[in-house]
Motif scaffolding. Structure first.
Motif, mmCIF file in Angstrom:
data_model
loop_
_atom_site.group_PDB
_atom_site.id
_atom_site.type_symbol
_atom_site.label_atom_id
_atom_site.label_comp_id
_atom_site.label_asym_id
_atom_site.label_seq_id
_atom_site.Cartn_x
_atom_site.Cartn_y
_atom_site.Cartn_z
ATOM 1 N N ALA A 258 6.565 -1.896 16.544
ATOM 2 C CA ALA A 258 6.675 -3.276 16.069
ATOM 3 C C ALA A 258 6.009 -4.259 17.024
ATOM 4 C CB ALA A 258 8.144 -3.645 15.883
ATOM 5 N N ARG A 259 5.989 -3.955 18.295
ATOM 6 C CA ARG A 259 5.378 -4.882 19.258
ATOM 7 C C ARG A 259 3.997 -4.425 19.716
ATOM 8 N NH1 ARG A 259 9.458 -6.481 24.008
ATOM 9 N NH2 ARG A 259 9.577 -4.221 24.203
ATOM 10 N N GLN A 260 3.776 -3.128 19.788
ATOM 11 C CA GLN A 260 2.530 -2.635 20.353
ATOM 12 C C GLN A 260 1.574 -2.026 19.328
ATOM 13 O OE1 GLN A 260 3.262 -0.028 23.676
ATOM 14 N NE2 GLN A 260 4.908 -1.299 24.490
ATOM 15 N N GLY A 261 2.052 -1.763 18.151
ATOM 16 C CA GLY A 261 1.220 -1.068 17.172
ATOM 17 C C GLY A 261 0.212 -1.974 16.498
ATOM 18 N N ARG A 262 -0.838 -1.358 15.990
ATOM 19 C CA ARG A 262 -1.868 -2.035 15.199
ATOM 20 C C ARG A 262 -1.915 -1.354 13.835
ATOM 21 N NH1 ARG A 262 -3.766 -6.705 17.223
ATOM 22 N NH2 ARG A 262 -5.843 -6.318 16.329
ATOM 23 N N PHE A 263 -2.025 -2.181 12.780
ATOM 24 C CA PHE A 263 -1.935 -1.663 11.419
ATOM 25 C C PHE A 263 -3.072 -2.237 10.577
ATOM 26 C CE2 PHE A 263 2.245 -1.630 13.266
ATOM 27 C CZ PHE A 263 2.788 -0.424 12.865
ATOM 28 N N PHE A 264 -3.566 -1.406 9.659
ATOM 29 C CA PHE A 264 -4.593 -1.856 8.734
ATOM 30 C C PHE A 264 -3.956 -2.763 7.683
ATOM 31 C CE2 PHE A 264 -6.178 2.239 10.309
ATOM 32 C CZ PHE A 264 -7.429 1.852 10.763
ATOM 33 N N PHE A 265 -4.554 -3.966 7.529
ATOM 34 C CA PHE A 265 -4.020 -4.880 6.515
ATOM 35 C C PHE A 265 -5.160 -5.737 5.972
ATOM 36 C CE2 PHE A 265 -1.144 -7.923 4.507
ATOM 37 C CZ PHE A 265 -0.128 -7.071 4.101
ATOM 38 N N ARG A 266 -4.962 -6.198 4.765
ATOM 39 C CA ARG A 266 -5.999 -6.956 4.065
ATOM 40 C C ARG A 266 -6.168 -8.337 4.704
ATOM 41 N NH1 ARG A 266 -8.210 -5.907 -0.885
ATOM 42 N NH2 ARG A 266 -9.355 -7.640 -1.823
ATOM 43 N N LYS A 267 -7.424 -8.777 4.825
ATOM 44 C CA LYS A 267 -7.716 -10.064 5.463
ATOM 45 C C LYS A 267 -7.499 -11.238 4.514
ATOM 46 C CE LYS A 267 -11.824 -8.572 6.691
ATOM 47 N NZ LYS A 267 -13.198 -8.526 7.280
ATOM 48 N N ASN A 268 -7.875 -11.066 3.263
ATOM 49 C CA ASN A 268 -7.721 -12.139 2.280
ATOM 50 C C ASN A 268 -6.818 -11.632 1.161
ATOM 51 O OD1 ASN A 268 -7.928 -14.330 0.586
ATOM 52 N ND2 ASN A 268 -10.028 -13.900 -0.061
#
Length: 1039
Positions: A855-865
């Motif tokens: 929750a604090r250190q992770g990076r996740f793929f997410f839509r920009k728009n």
């Protein structure tokens, strides 16, 4: 030219070939010569006399034949065709000047005379060379019909052709002429006859050879001794044959007897079969009647369950006892309790109000199963009373009067005693509630006859003070009623029914489940785990209902081994490397699967779990949303798919497994592995051809979603970018019945799995009125979301389950995440938000969400728009003025939404770029709280949607408190439950920095969590400062 000829077979008109129309006499004779000789019966043909050749010409032809063909007395003469195939002889033949052509009289007669020249007179023409050389023709043997001097050539040809056809018909068995088609059929049949004749000839030749060999053998002869030996041998063979015949006759007699017995058995079996079918039919009728009764009972049960559910949600106490105020008066059910100068309140109304008040106190005490020590309440409407159960056991009337005579004054004194007794009962009930829940706060304390600072006695008291005391009484009763009927916290009611060493918890997974020692009450030995064969979990931990042990055993049986789950251990300062779990009973040898751990199932540096109970023993926070129609349900389903991994990371609450700290924060891989029934072939460990399986299945039954299913234009085909096996037969059937490809593939994908449990009484179902067969498959496909069609004939609509979140340790946290997801689902539908990210990236996000402190250190793929075409962050607010006036706000959350309207160029806008350009890696903080101007974050979208609702200030404040918790979890200012639990263990004085969570640490952890939930213990790094405890959290927000 046809000349009226028809085919003698099909009767079709014929057209003669030119060669037959202009047939020369020599050609006619040549054809006649090749035909078989005619018998006496063919002497006459159609009235035409056969013209024999003139004798001189015939004799000349025979002489020529004899002179050219040498004769051999030992060799029969050859046929003309065979003669043509003979090799040339060396003897000289006739010289060229000796060759001649014989012209018959018919030819000479048919040659038309030369026409006379108009300038020359008719003279005798000389004979031709052929005529000169020809022998003189003798007169005919019989009288010939006279012919015209100048016959017509056409009539001559017709007669010649007719004679030829008659000749063919008389010399053969076929009537002529024939058409080309019939001739072809005739040739085909003749070829078949020829082939059969050849086979017959070959048979005769073979037989002839065999006969010749037999004669040769007989010609050689044999001696007398050999003949006698042969006779003896034949006699012996005869005797053997006779013996065999007798044996065969005996066997025949035995078989006849066996046949007779079998026929008797057959008759008996037929009688038995008839009896069986009679009983079978009776049984079918009985089953049909029972099914009808069962259907009736199920319908009644469903109706009763719905009624019960509706009644359970109804708080009848609030309707039966409505406590409020009317100016200075406290009221109950509209009846004023008290008197003040200038406001005349009849005693009848006051007495009725006291009757309602006593009845309420009586009902609350009975609901709480509480008995008053000194008094018994007797509610009797306007004439209620209170009886003393000790001492003189007097009875006091709880009603008064305004009369001033002496007897009434004595009665009013008894009325005062009754009110004081009522106040004493109320005080004991309040004390009982406080003993159950120390957080319950009563604003007015009761001391003897006073509540607060005023007395409840009427005599020698001011009416205003008496009325105020009665209003305090009603307020205390209202607090008691709220607490007794659930008030704000149901845990308090649960505690009443628990043992002193038991507390109600909402915990994802018990930290020491499966650890050595006692983790059940009472202790149970894992050696008796007959359904799971687990090394760690006893059989008693499984629900005794037949479904659950059967489910456990079937998963193990179908898989071909126990389930295998390995979680990376959290490596602390004193954790041994490599970490080999000493608590695994490596040498146990009770079940065949016990060897799996030592053969490699248990990995080094991992926590090994081997049973379904480790996963299905977890708890989660699950929400089910109702959609207006199937299209909305599919759109909501797709919109929430990318949200699953994000909220899994935010709600992570399970860092301890089997007594060890793990290097993960979530349960997902545990529960996915615990029900993984895939065979080795389905897992890709063996070729499908060897295992006999139909599909290679990439995921467990319990895993993340595999397909987007919405028919929205925003759903590009590129988003479904993973391999998804599906049952093609079911897929084709759904397509043929009008289901679109995406939804058909989703359903067909569910049916690649086998059912895990089937009850005998549910096998025979009418699928037109029941969906039990479908639900048997659907309910054992556990994914981050579940798309739920309505049951047949049910008012329940299309639903979507959101299943990824882990349960939190307090009701406040659970309410906060539930409210957030509900509001986000409405925002998705209201704004037609686009969260689409390729499924492969969603799967990768699921893996990242389970990592420690994701929750604090992770990076996740997410839509920009996330806005649809034609919309943006600046234009998304729906509170914009409409026709100059502010948009009307809605009082309640909407459940039905209008279909999204997109601009004309929406398709180009959606598909005019690569999918990889649509998303990027973000932190949880950026996804939830926003990143720049264009991406407002999920919380920003929720707040924007809240602005479209007309919500009371108090309820809105509560919503903001819930969303504040979510916001602070996302930005890291508040810890997730998993991080807080890990920190608690590491800070415990008994922790040896070896990753082991002992029983002492586990006990203190659970006590601390219970205290935090009740508000006794503060946890400012886990919960916001405004959290006071679960019993004070009034969670209803009225939307």
């Amino acid at each position: 030219m046809s000349f009226g000829l028809v085919c003698q077979q099909c009767k079709e008109p014929l057209q003669l070939d030119a060669s037959l129309v202009d047939l020369a006499p020599s050609a006619y004779d040549m054809i006649s010569a090749t035909l078989p000789s005619s018998s006496a019966s063919y002497a006459q043909s159609s009235g035409e006399s056969y013209r024999p050749e003139p004798l001189p010409s015939k004799s000349t032809w025979q002489k020529t034949k004899l002179s050219t063909v040498p004769t051999n007395p030992e060799q029969p003469p050859l046929s003309p065709r065979a003669q043509g195939k003979q090799p040339q002889k060396t003897s000289p033949g006739p010289l060229p000047n000796e060759s001649f052509i014989v012209l018959q009289d018919s030819v000479i007669r048919t040659i038309p005379p030369q026409p006379s020249s108009p300038t020359r007179s008719k003279k005798h023409t000389p004979k031709s060379r052929s005529e000169a050389n020809a022998a003189p023709t003798p007169p005919p043997q019989k009288q010939m019909e006279p012919e015209p001097e100048n016959p017509s050539p056409l009539s001559h040809h017709l007669r010649s052709t007719a004679r030829l056809f008659n000749l063919l018909s008389t010399r053969t068995e076929i009537d002529h002429p024939l058409c080309a088609e019939c001739t072809q059929i005739l040739l085909t049949n003749l070829r078949k006859q020829l082939d059969e004749t050849k086979k017959e000839r070959d048979g005769y030749i073979a037989f002839e050879k065999e006969v010749r060999k037999e004669r040769e053998r007989e010609a050689q002869g044999m001696t007398k001794e050999e003949a006698l030996k042969k006779i003896d041998k034949l006699r012996q063979e005869e005797q053997v044959a006779i013996d065999q015949l007798r044996e065969a006759e005996r066997e025949r007699e035995q078989l006849d007897e066996e046949l007779r017995l079998l026929e008797l058995d057959e008759k008996a079996l037929e009688a038995e079969e008839a009896e069986f079918w009679r009983s079978h039919n009776d049984q079918l009728l009985a089953v049909e009647q029972q099914n009808a009764q069962l259907a009736t009972l199920r319908a009644a049960y469903a109706a009763d369950s719905a009624t019960l559910e509706r009644l359970e949600k109804t708080n009848v106490y609030n309707d039966a006892f409505c406590i409020g105020h009317d100016g200075v008066f406290g009221t109950i059910n509209g009846l004023r309790l008290g008197r003040v100068p200038g406001v005349p309140v009849e005693w009848a109304e006051i007495n009725a109000a006291w009757g309602q008040t006593l009845l309420l106190l009586y009902i609350i005490a009975r609901k709480l199963d509480y008995t008053f020590e000194n008094y018994r309440l007797v509610p009797m409407g306007s004439f209620s009373r209170i009886e003393k159960t000790t001492g003189d056991k007097a009875s006091y009337e709880l009603y008064g009067s305004g009369d001033l005579h002496f007897g009434r004054l004595l009665h009013n004194r008894r009325f005062d005693i009754a009110m004081v007794a009522f106040l004493d009962c109320l005080k004991h009930l309040m004390d009982h509630i406080k003993s159950q829940d120390s957080n319950v706060d009563f604003p007015h304390q009761i001391v003897k006859d006073k509540i607060g600072d005023v007395s409840v006695k009427l005599q020698f008291n001011q009416e205003e003070a008496w009325t105020r005391s009665l209003r305090h009484v009603l307020l205390a009763l209202k607090i008691c009623l709220k607490w007794a009927t659930n008030g704000a916290n149901g845990r308090t009611l649960v505690r009443k029914h628990l043992k002193p060493n038991e507390i109600p918890l909402t915990f994802t997974s018990f930290p020491r489940l499966g650890a050595p020692g006692q983790f059940t009450e009472p202790y149970c030995d894992p050696a008796g785990a007959t359904s799971s064969h687990s090394l760690f979990l006893p059989e008693e931990i499984t629900n005794p209902h037949a479904r659950f042990p059967t489910l456990t055993a079937n998963i193990r049986t179908r898989r071909g081994s126990k389930v295998t789950i390995n979680l990376p251990v959290y490596v602390d300062k004193n954790t041994p490397r490599p970490f080999i779990d000493p608590t695994i009973p490596w040498d146990r040898d009770i079940y065949p699967e016990d060897r799996e751990a030592r053969e490699g199932a248990a990995l080094p540096d991992h926590i090994y779990l081997d049973a379904m109970g480790f996963g299905m023993g977890c708890c989660c926070l699950q929400l089910t949303f109702q959609a207006c129609n199937v299209s909305d349900a599919r759109r909501m389903y797709d919109g929430l798919i990318p949200i699953g991994p994000i909220l899994l990371a935010l709600t992570g609450a399970s860092p301890i497994w089997r007594g060890y700290l793990a290097d993960v924060d979530c349960r997902w891989n545990v529960i996915a592995g615990s029900v993984d029934d895939r065979t080795p072939g389905e897992r890709g460990l063996k070729p499908l051809s060897e295992s006999g399986d139909r599909f290679r299945i990439p995921k467990s039954r319990y895993d993340s979603v595999d397909l987007y299913i919405s028919d929205n234009i925003l759903n590009r085909p590129e988003y479904n970018d993973t391999y998804v096996p599906y049952d093609e037969a079911i897929y084709d059937r759904l397509l043929k019945n009008g289901i679109d490809k995406l939804l058909a593939k989703h359903i067909a994908h569910l049916f690649i799995r086998d059912p895990l449990v089937i009850f005998a009484e549910t096998i025979d179902q009418d699928d037109t009125v029941s969906s039990d067969h479908f639900e048997n498959i659907q309910s054992t496909n556990w994914q981050t979301l579940r798309f739920k069609p309505p049951p047949p004939g049910s008012p329940i609509g299309w639903r979507v389950e959101f299943r990824s979140m882990e349960v939190q340790i307090t009701d406040f946290e659970n309410a906060a995440f539930a409210v957030f997801v509900v509001l986000l689902s409405r925002a998705i539908m209201y704004y037609n938000l686009n969260f689409y990210t390729p499924i492969s990236k969603v799967d990768e996000n699921m893996a990242r969400a389970q990592q420690r402190d994701a929750a604090r250190q992770g990076r996740f793929f997410f839509r920009k728009n996330v806005y649809p075409p034609g919309s943006s962050a600046a234009s998304s607010g729906s509170c914009s003025p409409v026709d100059g006036a502010p948009a009307k706000k809605e009082k309640k959350l909407r459940n039905c939404f209008d279909p999204p309207v997109l601009p004309a160029d929406a398709f180009e806008s959606i598909n005019g770029h690569a999918v990889e350009e649509e998303y990027e890696e973000m932190s949880i903080d950026e996804i939830m709280n926003g990143k720049g101007i264009e991406f407002p974050g999920l919380l920003g979208l929720v707040h924007s949607y809240l602005n479209t609702l007309d919500i009371e200030t108090e309820d809105m404040n509560k919503i903001h408190q819930y969303l504040g918790l979510v916001r602070r979890r996302a930005d890291g200012s508040l810890l997730t439950a998993a991080t807080w639990i890990r920190n608690f263990v590491q800070a415990h004085p008994d922790y040896k920095q070896d990753s082991v969570v002992s029983q002492e640490i586990n006990y203190d952890l659970l006590v601390a969590i219970d205290e935090i939930e009740r508000g006794v213990r503060k946890a400012p790094d886990l919960l916001p400062e405004y959290y006071k405890g679960g019993n004070k959290d009034e969670g209803s927000i009225g939307i």
